[in-house]
Design a protein around this motif. Structure first.
Motif, PDB file in Angstrom:
ATOM      1  N   VAL A 141       0.833  -1.207   0.000  1.00  0.00           N
ATOM      2  CA  VAL A 141       0.000   0.000   0.000  1.00  0.00           C
ATOM      3  C   VAL A 141       0.871   1.261   0.000  1.00  0.00           C
ATOM      4  N   SER A 142       1.977   1.231   0.749  1.00  0.00           N
ATOM      5  CA  SER A 142       2.792   2.440   0.882  1.00  0.00           C
ATOM      6  C   SER A 142       3.443   2.845  -0.440  1.00  0.00           C
ATOM      7  N   GLY A 143       3.752   1.876  -1.297  1.00  0.00           N
ATOM      8  CA  GLY A 143       4.405   2.187  -2.563  1.00  0.00           C
ATOM      9  C   GLY A 143       3.596   3.096  -3.473  1.00  0.00           C
ATOM     10  N   PRO A 144       2.344   2.729  -3.821  1.00  0.00           N
ATOM     11  CA  PRO A 144       1.536   3.610  -4.667  1.00  0.00           C
ATOM     12  C   PRO A 144       1.275   4.977  -4.037  1.00  0.00           C
ATOM     13  N   VAL A 145       1.114   5.002  -2.699  1.00  0.00           N
ATOM     14  CA  VAL A 145       0.910   6.289  -2.035  1.00  0.00           C
ATOM     15  C   VAL A 145       2.127   7.189  -2.243  1.00  0.00           C
ATOM     16  N   ALA A 146       3.317   6.614  -2.091  1.00  0.00           N
ATOM     17  CA  ALA A 146       4.543   7.392  -2.309  1.00  0.00           C
ATOM     18  C   ALA A 146       4.669   7.838  -3.754  1.00  0.00           C
ATOM     19  N   LEU A 147       4.215   6.997  -4.676  1.00  0.00           N
ATOM     20  CA  LEU A 147       4.303   7.332  -6.093  1.00  0.00           C
ATOM     21  C   LEU A 147       3.349   8.472  -6.445  1.00  0.00           C
ATOM     22  N   LEU A 148       2.133   8.419  -5.903  1.00  0.00           N
ATOM     23  CA  LEU A 148       1.134   9.433  -6.206  1.00  0.00           C
ATOM     24  C   LEU A 148       1.427  10.758  -5.508  1.00  0.00           C
ATOM     25  N   LEU A 149       2.042  10.676  -4.331  1.00  0.00           N
ATOM     26  CA  LEU A 149       2.283  11.877  -3.540  1.00  0.00           C
ATOM     27  C   LEU A 149       3.779  12.141  -3.386  1.00  0.00           C
TER      28      LEU A 149
END
Length: 390
Positions: free
Chosen positions: A154-162
């Protein structure tokens, strides 16, 4: 106001669900997401590798203290109170990181967030051991443990988007942790009986019982070696890929692959039934070392870096599941003590490894530090459970 815990939600499957979610937010978001954001933090706060490693070490140190507290507190107050405390630390710690104005506050948030993981594992292991039927316990224990992979995923896409708004990413982590904390309050069981002896809640009794059972010394040493060897990828994995010139996208995709493959660690309990605990341990440690070494040598090849991240994630989560099962076998009468002590030693290894690898990276190179960690993992393959426990 939070709802009163409903006994109908305390089925083994329901408990495994909330346990997996709590491990996901505590380990995958509150603790290990720090490694995902190390490049951002180094740029934002002007950190060198040694300082970044020292901050990570503080998180592992807080974990060590918290897991001792959790092991003792679970015996006295039951799983629910300690599990909720873990969620609160994850919620507040990630919120502090989100608003950190400088390195000191960032480190404080990382330490508080990291302590949540120490609080989470012992009560969940105790709750599953006391709730699940014997035939299902190994599977459910490793399912809960695989929550780390879910959180990392979950943390990966959040870091990518933000990527440009990292503070909002950590604020989102805090909101997720709060929601899971409320869920834990309504699902995890409380203390089911009185504390039978004063020694069951004393630190001296915990330490004395740690090495007493047959096979406990091998378990403790194996956990420490695994923690030390794995610290390279968790703390500097994304930084290594970025420094190889592959940019932020490859590092984040590798992190997502690491988390997604980590969910495969849920099958560790089934594999031990087929291959034996000792054989699974040795093979997994060799694979962990191989993945660490290959990342040092192939971080500049995007497809290879992503594939290596996936292998590392699956093997790491499987290894923590194997240690969990190993601990419950060495300490069958007090699983909370075995699991708490074992995960404490993993964190001690990581607390030692993160700053040492940071210093080594500054002195030599980051790939050189990864190769040293790979050697440690390979040596750990020689530490096996007793054959009769396999």
């Amino acid at each position: 106001m939070l709802a009163t815990p409903n006994p109908l939600t305390r089925t083994p499957i329901g408990l495994a669900g909330v346990g997996m979610a709590l491990i996901a937010v505590c380990y995958g978001l509150a603790r290990f997401a720090y490694g995902l954001f190390v490049p951002v933090f180094r740029a934002e706060f002007g950190l060198d590798a040694a300082t970044a490693g020292a901050v990570a070490s503080g998180s592992y140190g807080a974990y060590c203290i918290a897991i001792v507290v959790a092991t003792l507190a679970t015996t006295r107050w039951g799983p629910r109170a300690v599990a909720v405390a873990a969620g609160v630390c994850a919620t507040v710690g990630t919120a502090v990181i989100a608003v950190a104005p400088g390195t000191a506050v960032l480190a404080a948030g990382v330490v508080l967030a990291g302590s949540s993981t120490g609080l989470a594992s012992p009560p969940l292991a105790q709750a599953v051991a006391r709730t699940a039927p014997p035939r299902l316990e190994p599977r459910l224990q490793t399912v809960v443990n695989a929550g780390t992979g879910l959180g990392v995923l979950v943390s990966g896409p959040v870091a990518l988007l933000l990527a440009a708004q990292w503070r909002w990413a950590w604020a989102a982590f805090s909101v997720a942790a709060l929601a899971v904390t409320c869920w834990a309050w309504t699902t995890v069981p409380g203390r089911t009986g009185p504390v039978t002896t004063r020694s069951s809640s004393s630190a001296s009794a915990l330490i004395a019982s740690l090495l007493a059972p047959r096979g406990a010394r091998s378990l403790v040493l194996a956990a420490g070696v695994m923690g030390l060897g794995s610290a390279a990828v968790w703390t500097f994995g994304r930084d290594l890929v970025g420094s190889a010139g592959r940019g932020d996208l490859t590092g984040v995709v590798m992190w997502i692959a690491l988390g997604a493959a980590g969910l495969l660690g849920a099958f560790a309990g089934d594999l031990t039934g087929r291959l034996g605990l000792a054989r699974c341990w040795s093979v997994a440690m060799v694979l962990l070392g191989g993945a660490t070494a290959l990342l040092a040598l192939g971080a500049d090849v995007p497809a290879l870096a992503v594939a290596i991240g996936a292998v590392f994630g699956a093997v790491y989560i499987a290894l923590t599941g194997l240690l969990l099962l190993w601990a419950t076998r060495v300490h069958p009468d007090r699983p909370v003590v075995g699991v708490g002590a074992t995960f404490l030693v993993i964190a001690l290894g990581q607390a030692l490894g993160a700053p040492l690898l940071g210093v080594l990276a500054d002195a030599v190179t980051l790939p050189g530090a990864f190769l040293a960690a790979a050697v440690v993992c390979a040596l750990g393959a020689l530490l096996r459970p007793r054959a009769e426990r396999a």
